[in-house]
Enzyme design. Structure first.
Site, PDB file in Angstrom:
ATOM      1  N   ARG A   1      -0.378   0.544  -5.307  1.00 33.59           N
ATOM      2  CA  ARG A   1      -1.648   1.337  -5.310  1.00 33.59           C
ATOM      3  C   ARG A   1      -2.000   2.056  -6.591  1.00 33.59           C
ATOM      4  NH1 ARG A   1      -3.217   1.629   0.591  1.00 33.59           N
ATOM      5  NH2 ARG A   1      -4.979   1.947  -0.448  1.00 33.59           N
TER       6      ARG A   1
ATOM      7  N   ARG B   1      -7.659   6.147  -5.755  1.00 34.65           N
ATOM      8  CA  ARG B   1      -8.335   7.487  -5.653  1.00 34.65           C
ATOM      9  C   ARG B   1      -7.886   8.431  -6.610  1.00 34.65           C
ATOM     10  NH1 ARG B   1      -8.284   7.992   0.856  1.00 34.65           N
ATOM     11  NH2 ARG B   1      -6.325   6.876   0.199  1.00 34.65           N
TER      12      ARG B   1
ATOM     13  N   ARG C   1     -16.373   4.580  -7.747  1.00 32.58           N
ATOM     14  CA  ARG C   1     -16.700   4.878  -6.033  1.00 32.58           C
ATOM     15  C   ARG C   1     -17.869   5.878  -5.994  1.00 32.58           C
ATOM     16  NH1 ARG C   1     -16.708   3.905  -2.068  1.00 32.58           N
ATOM     17  NH2 ARG C   1     -15.138   4.762  -0.809  1.00 32.58           N
TER      18      ARG C   1
ATOM     19  N   ASP D   1      -8.078  -5.640  -0.770  1.00 35.34           N
ATOM     20  CA  ASP D   1      -7.556  -4.837   0.674  1.00 35.34           C
ATOM     21  C   ASP D   1      -7.013  -5.688   1.643  1.00 35.34           C
ATOM     22  OD1 ASP D   1      -7.534  -1.924   1.478  1.00 35.34           O
ATOM     23  OD2 ASP D   1      -7.909  -3.077   3.357  1.00 35.34           O
TER      24      ASP D   1
ATOM     25  N   TYR E   1      -4.236  -3.261  13.064  1.00 35.16           N
ATOM     26  CA  TYR E   1      -5.747  -2.570  13.007  1.00 35.16           C
ATOM     27  C   TYR E   1      -6.660  -3.459  13.949  1.00 35.16           C
ATOM     28  CZ  TYR E   1      -4.140   0.111   8.837  1.00 35.16           C
ATOM     29  OH  TYR E   1      -3.550   0.912   8.148  1.00 35.16           O
TER      30      TYR E   1
HETATM   31  O1  1CP Z   1      -3.967  -0.960  -7.049  1.00 33.24           O
HETATM   32  C1  1CP Z   1      -3.949  -1.017  -5.823  1.00 33.24           C
HETATM   33  O2  1CP Z   1      -2.845  -1.255  -5.330  1.00 33.24           O
HETATM   34  C2  1CP Z   1      -5.190  -1.270  -5.048  1.00 33.24           C
HETATM   35  C3  1CP Z   1      -5.262  -2.459  -4.175  1.00 33.24           C
HETATM   36  C4  1CP Z   1      -4.975  -2.068  -2.770  1.00 33.24           C
HETATM   37  C5  1CP Z   1      -3.991  -2.538  -1.903  1.00 33.24           C
HETATM   38  C6  1CP Z   1      -2.721  -3.309  -2.569  1.00 33.24           C
HETATM   39  C7  1CP Z   1      -5.953  -1.416  -1.822  1.00 33.24           C
HETATM   40  C8  1CP Z   1      -7.283  -0.795  -2.259  1.00 33.24           C
HETATM   41  N1  1CP Z   1      -5.414  -1.472  -0.686  1.00 33.24           N
HETATM   42  C9  1CP Z   1      -4.286  -2.195  -0.709  1.00 33.24           C
HETATM   43  C10 1CP Z   1      -3.406  -2.365   0.340  1.00 33.24           C
HETATM   44  C11 1CP Z   1      -3.752  -1.759   1.905  1.00 33.24           C
HETATM   45  N2  1CP Z   1      -4.763  -1.274   2.539  1.00 33.24           N
HETATM   46  C12 1CP Z   1      -2.581  -1.315   2.671  1.00 33.24           C
HETATM   47  C13 1CP Z   1      -1.106  -1.658   2.394  1.00 33.24           C
HETATM   48  C14 1CP Z   1      -0.386  -0.975   1.440  1.00 33.24           C
HETATM   49  C15 1CP Z   1      -0.164   0.441   1.997  1.00 33.24           C
HETATM   50  O3  1CP Z   1       0.388   0.713   2.914  1.00 33.24           O
HETATM   51  O4  1CP Z   1      -0.366   1.447   1.045  1.00 33.24           O
HETATM   52  C16 1CP Z   1      -3.150  -0.962   3.820  1.00 33.24           C
HETATM   53  C17 1CP Z   1      -2.369  -0.394   4.956  1.00 33.24           C
HETATM   54  C18 1CP Z   1      -4.374  -0.885   3.750  1.00 33.24           C
HETATM   55  C19 1CP Z   1      -5.502  -0.532   4.637  1.00 33.24           C
HETATM   56  C20 1CP Z   1      -6.452   0.582   4.116  1.00 33.24           C
HETATM   57  N3  1CP Z   1      -7.433   0.310   3.125  1.00 33.24           N
HETATM   58  C21 1CP Z   1      -6.488   2.019   4.248  1.00 33.24           C
HETATM   59  C22 1CP Z   1      -5.426   2.894   5.300  1.00 33.24           C
HETATM   60  C23 1CP Z   1      -5.834   2.901   6.598  1.00 33.24           C
HETATM   61  C24 1CP Z   1      -4.942   3.769   7.507  1.00 33.24           C
HETATM   62  O5  1CP Z   1      -4.360   3.186   8.285  1.00 33.24           O
HETATM   63  O6  1CP Z   1      -4.702   4.998   7.184  1.00 33.24           O
HETATM   64  C25 1CP Z   1      -7.429   2.740   3.443  1.00 33.24           C
HETATM   65  C26 1CP Z   1      -7.811   3.961   3.426  1.00 33.24           C
HETATM   66  C27 1CP Z   1      -8.004   1.549   2.963  1.00 33.24           C
HETATM   67  C28 1CP Z   1      -9.360   1.612   1.869  1.00 33.24           C
HETATM   68  C29 1CP Z   1      -8.509   1.418   0.418  1.00 33.24           C
HETATM   69  N4  1CP Z   1      -8.011   0.213   0.137  1.00 33.24           N
HETATM   70  C30 1CP Z   1      -7.839   0.233  -1.410  1.00 33.24           C
HETATM   71  C31 1CP Z   1      -8.224   1.612  -1.818  1.00 33.24           C
HETATM   72  C32 1CP Z   1      -8.230   2.128  -3.237  1.00 33.24           C
HETATM   73  C33 1CP Z   1      -8.822   2.219  -0.770  1.00 33.24           C
HETATM   74  C34 1CP Z   1      -9.382   3.744  -0.649  1.00 33.24           C
HETATM   75  C35 1CP Z   1     -10.958   3.575  -0.679  1.00 33.24           C
HETATM   76  C36 1CP Z   1     -11.665   4.522  -1.140  1.00 33.24           C
HETATM   77  O7  1CP Z   1     -11.589   5.722  -0.453  1.00 33.24           O
HETATM   78  O8  1CP Z   1     -12.124   4.394  -2.415  1.00 33.24           O
END
Ligand code: 1CP
Length: 347
Positions: free
Chosen positions: A25, A29, A38, A74, A150
């Site tokens: 990640r 954010r 964003r 994602d 999910y």
């Molecule tokens: O540089 C990077 O790593 C960004 C690319 C990336 C990756 C590898 C994003 C962007 N998401 C992910 C993987 C991801 N997404 C996972 C597996 C990794 C981990 O465990 O952290 C998971 C579970 C998700 C699902 C997801 N997407 C969530 C979590 C939901 C929960 O269950 O609480 C969330 C909040 C997102 C949105 C998301 N995806 C990525 C970002 C930067 C965001 C936040 C969006 C925002 O608010 O701007």
């Protein structure tokens, strides 16, 4: 040694000048430019616009001496492409508009149409490849189990009891759903590798919820199903990394998935994992909370990790990373302190 050479050398089991470094990640954010993007654009819009996805994926590379970029996308792109209708509201997590309720749902999933709907996540790889020079590049997907979590729950959860119950009450349906996710994931990863990704990571964020025997029976075959669909590169298997959050109790069986590398959760002692898997690439595994404790704590924790890495196999087959993703309140200074220790390591 270029960053990309260093990353590829880790997979080839060759000597390293120091471990390659990237951070789960690493875009997102906690970074000011990401927040600015964003404020103007929705989350899916950022993912689906190659120029925006590339801009946010490059920001951490400009700030820190990282050896690899990860495509900005994602894990929930796959269920969305199959027709489950995933949305991200402001501030809260994902919502699944058409969650998995019964066998009729899976029959409607559009596996044939998924590659076209996921083309943006392949274009983003190609775009980023052209922008990162001699750095390594990772594609990624979610594990079939985490996607089932999910899909069945319809949203985020602490315990994903809907999916865990489904696995026990209707294992045939759970398997059909996970096979669909696995095949869509394999198609996406194949395309990302063809578009210039050097390696792919499979995120099993919720794998640790399962006891070992359930994981082995239901999830290991699904990871294998993905890995077996990836073509060899230059006679060697495709470079694959599996991250299982909370998966310490699963580490003994993770080699059965056929992956080339394991990304260790922060709670897994490095040396225990190495003793079990002498030939796999190990990645990890600094506790992301350490970064919240400030630059000094980050540097100290990183030094301790490097000492553990160096004791095995002359410090080969190691990738420096976190044990889970960077948390939003993390400061740039704390990340810099971690990076400095790795890039200055005497190997
Ligand atoms: O540089 C990077 O790593 C960004 C690319 C990336 C990756 C590898 C994003 C962007 N998401 C992910 C993987 C991801 N997404 C996972 C597996 C990794 C981990 O465990 O952290 C998971 C579970 C998700 C699902 C997801 N997407 C969530 C979590 C939901 C929960 O269950 O609480 C969330 C909040 C997102 C949105 C998301 N995806 C990525 C970002 C930067 C965001 C936040 C969006 C925002 O608010 O701007």
């Amino acid at each position: 040694m270029t960053s990309r050479d260093r990353f590829l050398a880790a997979f080839a089991g060759e000597p390293l000048d120091r471990p390659p470094l990237w951070l789960m990640r690493q875009a997102g954010r906690y970074l000011p430019d990401y927040r600015a993007v964003r404020a103007q654009h929705g989350f899916w819009e950022v993912c689906k616009t190659p120029a925006l996805a590339t801009r946010v994926a490059l920001e951490p590379l400009a700030l820190f001496p990282l050896d690899a970029a990860i495509v900005f996308s994602d894990i929930l792109t796959i269920p969305d492409a199959l027709g489950l209708d995933v949305t991200f509201g402001t501030g809260d997590g994902p919502r699944v508009g058409r969650p998995l309720k019964g066998p009729a749902d899976v029959e409607q999933w559009d596996l044939a149409g998924a590659p076209a709907k996921l083309a943006f996540a392949v274009d983003a790889v190609a775009h980023l490849r052209g922008a990162i020079g001699e750095r390594a590049l990772l594609g990624f997907c979610g594990s079939p189990w985490t996607l089932l979590c999910y899909a069945a729950e319809g949203q985020g959860s602490d315990d994903f009891r809907a999916a865990r119950t489904l696995l026990l009450t209707d294992p045939a349906l759970a398997r059909r759903a996970m096979e669909a996710f696995a095949d869509a994931a394999a198609g996406l990863l194949r395309a990302q590798l063809a578009a210039g990704a050097d390696a792919v990571q499979i995120f099993d964020t919720w794998g640790g919820l399962l006891p070992r025997e359930l994981y082995r029976a239901h999830v290991v075959p699904m990871i294998r199903r993905i890995v077996e669909q990836l073509p060899a590169v230059g006679g060697a298997p495709a470079r694959t990394i599996l991250f299982v959050r909370g998966g310490h109790h699963l580490v003994p069986v993770l080699g059965e998935t056929g992956v080339q590398g394991l990304s260790l959760d922060w709670r897994t002692p490095w040396r225990e994992a190495r003793a079990l898997h002498p030939r796999l690439v190990l990645q990890g595994n600094i506790d992301p909370i350490t970064l919240l404790a400030g630059p000094d704590a980050s540097a100290a924790e990183t030094r301790a990790l490097l000492a553990a890495m160096r004791t095995d196999d002359g410090g080969r087959r190691c990738i420096a990373n976190l044990g889970h993703g960077i948390l939003p309140p993390t400061t740039v200074d704390a990340v810099s302190a971690l990076c400095r220790v790795v890039t200055e390591a005497a190997w």
